[in-house]
Design a protein around this motif. Structure first.
Motif, PDB file in Angstrom:
ATOM      1  N   GLU A   1       7.483  -0.032   9.678  1.00 20.46           N
ATOM      2  CA  GLU A   1       6.752  -1.088  10.367  1.00 20.46           C
ATOM      3  C   GLU A   1       5.496  -0.571  11.060  1.00 20.46           C
ATOM      4  N   THR A   2       5.369   0.761  11.211  1.00 20.93           N
ATOM      5  CA  THR A   2       4.183   1.340  11.822  1.00 20.93           C
ATOM      6  C   THR A   2       3.131   1.530  10.740  1.00 20.93           C
ATOM      7  N   ILE A   3       2.071   0.733  10.786  1.00 21.64           N
ATOM      8  CA  ILE A   3       1.082   0.705   9.726  1.00 21.64           C
ATOM      9  C   ILE A   3      -0.293   0.953  10.332  1.00 21.64           C
ATOM     10  N   ASP A   4      -1.047   1.864   9.743  1.00 22.41           N
ATOM     11  CA  ASP A   4      -2.394   2.125  10.219  1.00 22.41           C
ATOM     12  C   ASP A   4      -3.272   0.891  10.053  1.00 22.41           C
ATOM     13  N   GLU A   5      -4.265   0.753  10.922  1.00 24.67           N
ATOM     14  CA  GLU A   5      -5.162  -0.399  10.848  1.00 24.67           C
ATOM     15  C   GLU A   5      -6.031  -0.333   9.595  1.00 24.67           C
TER      16      GLU A   5
ATOM     17  N   ARG B   1      -8.150  -7.365  -0.078  1.00 20.43           N
ATOM     18  CA  ARG B   1      -9.047  -6.597   0.778  1.00 20.43           C
ATOM     19  C   ARG B   1      -8.340  -6.158   2.058  1.00 20.43           C
ATOM     20  N   ALA B   2      -7.573  -7.045   2.658  1.00 18.74           N
ATOM     21  CA  ALA B   2      -6.900  -6.729   3.921  1.00 18.74           C
ATOM     22  C   ALA B   2      -5.815  -5.672   3.735  1.00 18.74           C
ATOM     23  N   SER B   3      -5.275  -5.548   2.526  1.00 18.22           N
ATOM     24  CA  SER B   3      -4.133  -4.665   2.279  1.00 18.22           C
ATOM     25  C   SER B   3      -4.507  -3.353   1.615  1.00 18.22           C
ATOM     26  N   GLY B   4      -5.757  -3.179   1.247  1.00 20.30           N
ATOM     27  CA  GLY B   4      -6.178  -1.964   0.578  1.00 20.30           C
ATOM     28  C   GLY B   4      -6.103  -2.010  -0.935  1.00 20.30           C
ATOM     29  N   PHE B   5      -5.726  -3.156  -1.508  1.00 18.91           N
ATOM     30  CA  PHE B   5      -5.667  -3.279  -2.959  1.00 18.91           C
ATOM     31  C   PHE B   5      -7.108  -3.354  -3.473  1.00 18.91           C
TER      32      PHE B   5
ATOM     33  N   GLY C   1       7.181  -7.931  -0.511  1.00 18.46           N
ATOM     34  CA  GLY C   1       6.794  -9.340  -0.444  1.00 18.46           C
ATOM     35  C   GLY C   1       5.694  -9.729  -1.399  1.00 18.46           C
ATOM     36  N   ASP C   2       4.496  -9.211  -1.193  1.00 15.83           N
ATOM     37  CA  ASP C   2       3.351  -9.442  -2.057  1.00 15.83           C
ATOM     38  C   ASP C   2       2.373  -8.309  -1.813  1.00 15.83           C
ATOM     39  N   VAL C   3       1.096  -8.499  -2.127  1.00 13.17           N
ATOM     40  CA  VAL C   3       0.137  -7.408  -1.978  1.00 13.17           C
ATOM     41  C   VAL C   3       0.025  -6.921  -0.538  1.00 13.17           C
ATOM     42  N   THR C   4       0.357  -7.780   0.415  1.00 12.07           N
ATOM     43  CA  THR C   4       0.279  -7.362   1.823  1.00 12.07           C
ATOM     44  C   THR C   4       1.338  -6.324   2.177  1.00 12.07           C
ATOM     45  N   GLY C   5       2.287  -6.065   1.288  1.00 12.90           N
ATOM     46  CA  GLY C   5       3.294  -5.050   1.546  1.00 12.90           C
ATOM     47  C   GLY C   5       2.863  -3.637   1.215  1.00 12.90           C
ATOM     48  N   LEU C   6       1.692  -3.474   0.580  1.00 10.61           N
ATOM     49  CA  LEU C   6       1.247  -2.122   0.224  1.00 10.61           C
ATOM     50  C   LEU C   6       1.141  -1.194   1.433  1.00 10.61           C
TER      51      LEU C   6
END
Length: 366
Positions: free
Chosen positions: A14-18, A61-65, A327-332
């Protein structure tokens, strides 16, 4: 061999870099999902943000994909899909597709990809080389490299291959999990001892040879063992499986045995981790309650067999059942965070996230 531990107690992703890590992914079915939804009367806004789909531009874009191989796959019965409610009839899902119908569907997907790029030229680019992909990603544009999954759209004389290459095709999966005029696919079922099946046809051998001459990467995911070993024997380029996992950890016939992984390693090739839960789990169950640690176990095994330069990501977004934690691309970013907590260094993460795929595209084109 990697220098991190192969045991991962207490992963808490759950700790994710900005700032997300840039990812170039080896496989998704987003174009297919967009096309089927449109044919059912539901137009999804890929550029503006779309519900009911794993990847769109804002979430990417928000997820780094940052880019990937965008697959063009022809379903056996596309008319059985309804907008928002894809139906997979197991009795017809593996039916053969005739070449003219598959070519028409593939051209529709190519056209859809071009229209996406034309609609958002500052945010999306169709890329025909690793250099173009790098430039697009550096400019903040999503890099889409055209890939065909299952060669049903290509005629035995390979005329369509020449035209598709001219249109931008740079990666080709010989089969999906059904037979075609070039070879035979591996079933998506548990096989503790994978059945070899039938090998390539004569047209399949010609297809591999001509694809390599054109600089089209030949993708072995979905190919059965007999076909795999024929390609391994004749290939002049490194072997690639864009979205497959380790059979030793999940005995689905779609996954690769250690012997296959060793052959890919010997060729200097690459395997992309598939996120589909049934290809991750030891019981091969389609259960979204599959923890991130299971993805790390596959990555560790692949690194052990292939080395740090031979492992990448091949998510299968919009084409599979994803772990709930992804979940989706936001899970990367959650997967990247889990890799860090498991002891993967930043250089290794960069290789797995994007650099190994870009290097593979360069090798295929050379």
């Amino acid at each position: 061999m990697s220098d991190h531990s192969v045991t991962h107690p207490g992963i808490a992703a759950e700790t994710i870099d900005e700032a997300p890590v840039a990812v170039f992914d080896g496989h998704n079915d987003t174009l297919l999902k967009l096309e089927l939804e449109a044919r059912g009367g539901r137009l999804l806004d890929f550029a503006g943000g779309a519900g009911g789909i794993d990847i769109d531009l804002p979430r990417a874009r928000a997820s780094g994909f940052a880019g990937g191989l965008f697959a063009m796959y022809t379903p056996s019965r596309p008319e059985r899909y309804e907008a928002g409610r894809p139906r997979r009839d197991e009795e017809t899902r593996y039916d053969p597709v005739d070449q003219p119908a598959a070519l028409a569907f593939t051209l529709a997907l190519f056209a859809r990809m071009r229209r996406l790029a034309e609609a958002a030229p500052d945010r999306l680019a169709i890329c025909l080389s690793a250099a173009e992909a790098r430039a697009a990603m550096a400019a903040g544009r999503l890099a889409m490299v055209p890939h065909v999954e299952g060669a049903e759209c290509i005629d035995p004389d390979l005329n369509a291959l020449e035209v598709l290459h001219a249109a931008g095709l740079r990666s080709l999966g010989l089969v999906w999990s059904r037979p075609n005029q070039f070879g035979h696919g591996a079933p998506m079922a548990r096989q503790d001892e994978p059945e070899p099946g039938e090998g390539l046809t004569e047209a399949g051998r010609r297809l591999v040879a001509r694809a390599e001459e054109l600089g089209i990467m030949v993708d072995l995911s979905h190919l059965n063992p007999a076909g795999f070993w024929e390609v391994a024997k004749m290939a002049t380029k490194p072997l690639v499986a864009s979205h497959s996992n380790a059979h030793a950890l999940s005995p689905n016939a779609r996954n690769l045995t250690d012997r296959q992984l060793d052959a890919i390693a010997e060729s200097g090739g690459l395997v992309g981790l598939n996120f589909h839960v049934a290809f991750l789990r030891p019981d091969c169950a389609t259960d979204r309650d599959t923890p991130l640690i299971q993805m790390l176990r596959h990555l560790d095994h692949l690194i052990e067999r292939l080395g740090e330069d031979g492992v990448a990501l091949g998510s299968d977004y919009d084409g599979c059942e994803l772990p709930a934690e992804i979940g989706d691309v936001t899970g990367l970013p959650r997967l990247i965070a889990a890799m860090r907590q498991a002891g993967y260094g930043e250089a290794l993460i960069a290789k797995i996230a994007r650099e190994n795929w870009l290097a593979a595209l360069e090798r295929a084109a050379g």
